[in-house]
Design an enzyme around this catalytic site. Structure first.
Site: not given
Ligand code: GRF
Length: 195
Positions: A111, A146, A176
């Site tokens: 997230h 959620v 991420e």
């Molecule tokens: C990410 O920022 C994640 O945190 C959120 O949705 C986005 C997905 O990005 N849940 P991607 O499809 O992996 O590029």
């Protein structure tokens, strides 16, 4: 060697899928992605999976009368592929207790905020609107509420004065792509005894 079997659930671009798949290809995560399940026709994640020779399966939620029916279809596939752990990577659907209880403590999500701040679909916009100076991303277990499951890992991202939603989102994404593979590796080591 029996590698843990992963499924990726994604709705859009799939850049997190790509980072995870690359970490597996590089030998950083001893696991196997059995299938990518996506719900939006045309989602870029399907192309990314195809390029890597990983089956990509469209299960469009619009084709199911009830949320549970969609979850049941997902579960059928997870069972068919013998999936051990479900990795949500930009999966923009709420799943029901049906799926959550079948994979209790075995569904991970990422997230784009420091939970419990800013749950929901507008996390980056809300962080900017509030004027927080530090935001980030969180990997957590999925429960029925959620974005409320146990937090496994977080990374902080400073908010810069000139940030827009796009620029901040981009820097969160970069974090991420580091955090999610690392956390999956740790999680699997703990639960599946991988080195
Ligand atoms: C990410 O920022 C994640 O945190 C959120 O949705 C986005 C997905 O990005 N849940 P991607 O499809 O992996 O590029």
């Amino acid at each position: 060697m029996n590698l843990p079997r992963l499924a990726i659930l994604a709705s859009g671009s799939g850049s997190n899928f790509e980072a995870i798949a690359q970490a597996i290809a590089d030998g950083m995560i001893p696991a196997q992605i059995e299938v990518v399940i996506y719900n939006n026709p045309g989602a870029l994640v399907a192309k990314r999976a195809n390029r890597r020779g990983i089956p990509a399966l469209l299960l469009d939620h619009r084709a199911y009368a009830q949320r549970q029916d969609h979850d049941r279809a997902i579960m059928d596939e997870l069972h068919k592929y013998g999936v051990d752990v479900v990795i949500m990577a930009g999966w923009m659907r709420i799943v029901t207790p049906l799926l959550i209880s079948a994979y209790e403590d075995r569904i991970l999500n990422i997230h784009p905020s420091l939970l419990p701040s800013f749950p929901g679909a507008k996390a980056v916009e809300q962080a900017l609107d509030y004027g927080v100076k530090i935001t980030g991303c969180t990997v957590h277990l999925v429960i029925s509420e959620v974005d409320r499951g146990k937090i496994l890992a977080q990374a902080a991202v400073p908010v810069l004065p000139a940030d827009t939603v796009a620029s901040l989102q981009q820097r969160i994404h970069a974090q991420e792509h580091i955090l999610y593979p690392q956390t999956i590796r740790e999680y699997l080591r703990e639960h599946f005894g991988q080195s």
